[in-house]
Design a protein around this motif. Structure first.
Motif, PDB file in Angstrom:
ATOM      1  N   ASN A 153      72.115  97.758  17.977  1.00  0.00           N
ATOM      2  CA  ASN A 153      72.740  96.715  18.799  1.00  0.00           C
ATOM      3  C   ASN A 153      73.908  96.056  18.088  1.00  0.00           C
ATOM      4  N   TRP A 154      74.428  96.685  17.063  1.00  0.00           N
ATOM      5  CA  TRP A 154      75.565  96.207  16.258  1.00  0.00           C
ATOM      6  C   TRP A 154      75.287  94.853  15.587  1.00  0.00           C
ATOM      7  N   GLY A 155      74.019  94.432  15.517  1.00  0.00           N
ATOM      8  CA  GLY A 155      73.696  93.120  14.959  1.00  0.00           C
ATOM      9  C   GLY A 155      74.094  91.982  15.882  1.00  0.00           C
ATOM     10  N   LEU A 156      74.112  92.228  17.188  1.00  0.00           N
ATOM     11  CA  LEU A 156      74.547  91.188  18.129  1.00  0.00           C
ATOM     12  C   LEU A 156      73.622  89.981  18.142  1.00  0.00           C
ATOM     13  N   ASP A 157      72.345  90.191  17.836  1.00  0.00           N
ATOM     14  CA  ASP A 157      71.435  89.040  17.787  1.00  0.00           C
ATOM     15  C   ASP A 157      71.877  88.067  16.703  1.00  0.00           C
ATOM     16  N   ASP A 158      72.228  88.589  15.512  1.00  0.00           N
ATOM     17  CA  ASP A 158      72.716  87.725  14.434  1.00  0.00           C
ATOM     18  C   ASP A 158      74.067  87.113  14.787  1.00  0.00           C
ATOM     19  N   THR A 159      74.929  87.912  15.399  1.00  0.00           N
ATOM     20  CA  THR A 159      76.242  87.406  15.810  1.00  0.00           C
ATOM     21  C   THR A 159      76.091  86.230  16.761  1.00  0.00           C
ATOM     22  N   MET A 160      75.226  86.382  17.752  1.00  0.00           N
ATOM     23  CA  MET A 160      75.048  85.302  18.725  1.00  0.00           C
ATOM     24  C   MET A 160      74.420  84.071  18.087  1.00  0.00           C
ATOM     25  N   PHE A 161      73.479  84.290  17.162  1.00  0.00           N
ATOM     26  CA  PHE A 161      72.865  83.154  16.471  1.00  0.00           C
ATOM     27  C   PHE A 161      73.921  82.382  15.685  1.00  0.00           C
ATOM     28  N   ASN A 162      74.763  83.106  14.935  1.00  0.00           N
ATOM     29  CA  ASN A 162      75.787  82.443  14.116  1.00  0.00           C
ATOM     30  C   ASN A 162      76.846  81.766  14.975  1.00  0.00           C
ATOM     31  N   MET A 163      77.255  82.417  16.064  1.00  0.00           N
ATOM     32  CA  MET A 163      78.226  81.785  16.948  1.00  0.00           C
ATOM     33  C   MET A 163      77.606  80.567  17.646  1.00  0.00           C
ATOM     34  N   THR A 174      85.378 103.687  10.997  1.00  0.00           N
ATOM     35  CA  THR A 174      84.778 104.953  11.402  1.00  0.00           C
ATOM     36  C   THR A 174      83.906 104.695  12.634  1.00  0.00           C
ATOM     37  N   HIS A 175      83.338 105.763  13.176  1.00  0.00           N
ATOM     38  CA  HIS A 175      82.559 105.663  14.415  1.00  0.00           C
ATOM     39  C   HIS A 175      81.141 105.208  14.069  1.00  0.00           C
ATOM     40  N   GLN A 176      81.026 103.935  13.684  1.00  0.00           N
ATOM     41  CA  GLN A 176      79.745 103.404  13.207  1.00  0.00           C
ATOM     42  C   GLN A 176      79.513 102.001  13.731  1.00  0.00           C
ATOM     43  N   GLU A 177      78.229 101.697  13.898  1.00  0.00           N
ATOM     44  CA  GLU A 177      77.853 100.386  14.429  1.00  0.00           C
ATOM     45  C   GLU A 177      78.303  99.236  13.547  1.00  0.00           C
ATOM     46  N   TRP A 178      78.400  99.436  12.244  1.00  0.00           N
ATOM     47  CA  TRP A 178      78.808  98.344  11.357  1.00  0.00           C
ATOM     48  C   TRP A 178      80.168  97.795  11.768  1.00  0.00           C
ATOM     49  N   TYR A 179      81.121  98.689  12.056  1.00  0.00           N
ATOM     50  CA  TYR A 179      82.460  98.250  12.448  1.00  0.00           C
ATOM     51  C   TYR A 179      82.440  97.565  13.816  1.00  0.00           C
ATOM     52  N   TRP A 180      81.615  98.071  14.712  1.00  0.00           N
ATOM     53  CA  TRP A 180      81.508  97.442  16.030  1.00  0.00           C
ATOM     54  C   TRP A 180      80.902  96.047  15.895  1.00  0.00           C
ATOM     55  N   GLY A 181      79.919  95.913  15.009  1.00  0.00           N
ATOM     56  CA  GLY A 181      79.325  94.600  14.768  1.00  0.00           C
ATOM     57  C   GLY A 181      80.314  93.614  14.185  1.00  0.00           C
ATOM     58  N   GLU A 182      81.193  94.098  13.306  1.00  0.00           N
ATOM     59  CA  GLU A 182      82.221  93.232  12.728  1.00  0.00           C
ATOM     60  C   GLU A 182      83.233  92.778  13.786  1.00  0.00           C
TER      61      GLU A 182
END
Length: 194
Positions: A1-11, A174-182
């Motif tokens: 999920n690209w770490g969206l749970d953490d992203t939403m918590f921090n935002m 690259t084609h990876q979730e880490w970059y999408w999460g960033e």
């Protein structure tokens, strides 16, 4: 999920996260067919229209009935990465009366030339916002495809109409979730925090 749970918590800690994100699991080995709106000689029949029918006619009404949503198109977005990015871009083009926003990460534009034809014909009657991200090291064809799509949509956005378009890339992406999460916090803020 690209770490969206953490992203939403921090935002959310900053008071900048009034979003409801619905994460939809895909069909694993059926993912390509499920997310493809186009038939492909090599990969077979695309069933993306069935996926979008489910989103529009089953899932979204259920979410709107259950949660504190703003159900109108100007508050409703669709997003995804890779094949999910492709189907999200397709949905923004075809179902612009439902989705006023699209988060399109590393879309699989290689699947069909038809997506470029749709982009060239795209003429929304009401405002549509598209945030497109692609890494510059995803594959040999990927970034040139992304630039080709971006050029079409940037030209449409410049000539007026109802398209607000933003393109971003990462030189090492690259084609990876880490970059999408960033990229996700920037994209969400651009699309929704206006």
């Amino acid at each position: 999920n690209w770490g969206l749970d953490d992203t939403m918590f921090n935002m959310g800690k900053d008071g900048n996260c009034e979003y409801i994100i619905v994460a939809i699991d895909h069909g694993n080995s059926l993912r390509l067919s499920e997310y493809s709106p186009f038939n492909n000689e090599r990969f077979g029949e695309g069933h993306g229209e069935k996926y979008l029918d489910f989103l529009i006619n089953t899932l979204k009404p259920s979410i709107d009935e259950t949660f504190r949503t703003l159900p109108e198109r100007e508050h409703t977005g669709i997003g995804g990465s890779s094949l999910g990015g492709l189907i999200s871009l397709y949905a923004a083009f075809k179902y612009k009366t439902i989705f006023g926003k699209a988060l399109v990460f590393s879309p699989s534009l290689w699947l069909s030339e038809d997506i470029y034809t749709m982009a060239k014909k795209f003429a929304p009657e009401e405002p549509v916002e598209i945030y497109h991200y692609s890494g510059q090291k995803e594959s040999q064809e990927h970034y040139p495809n992304a630039l080709r799509m971006a050029a079409i949509l940037q030209e449409k956005a410049k000539t007026g109409g109802n398209l607000n378009f933003h393109f971003n890339s990462h030189p090492q992406g690259t084609h990876q979730e880490w970059y999408w999460g960033e990229e996700a916090p920037k994209a969400l803020a651009w699309l929704f925090n206006k």
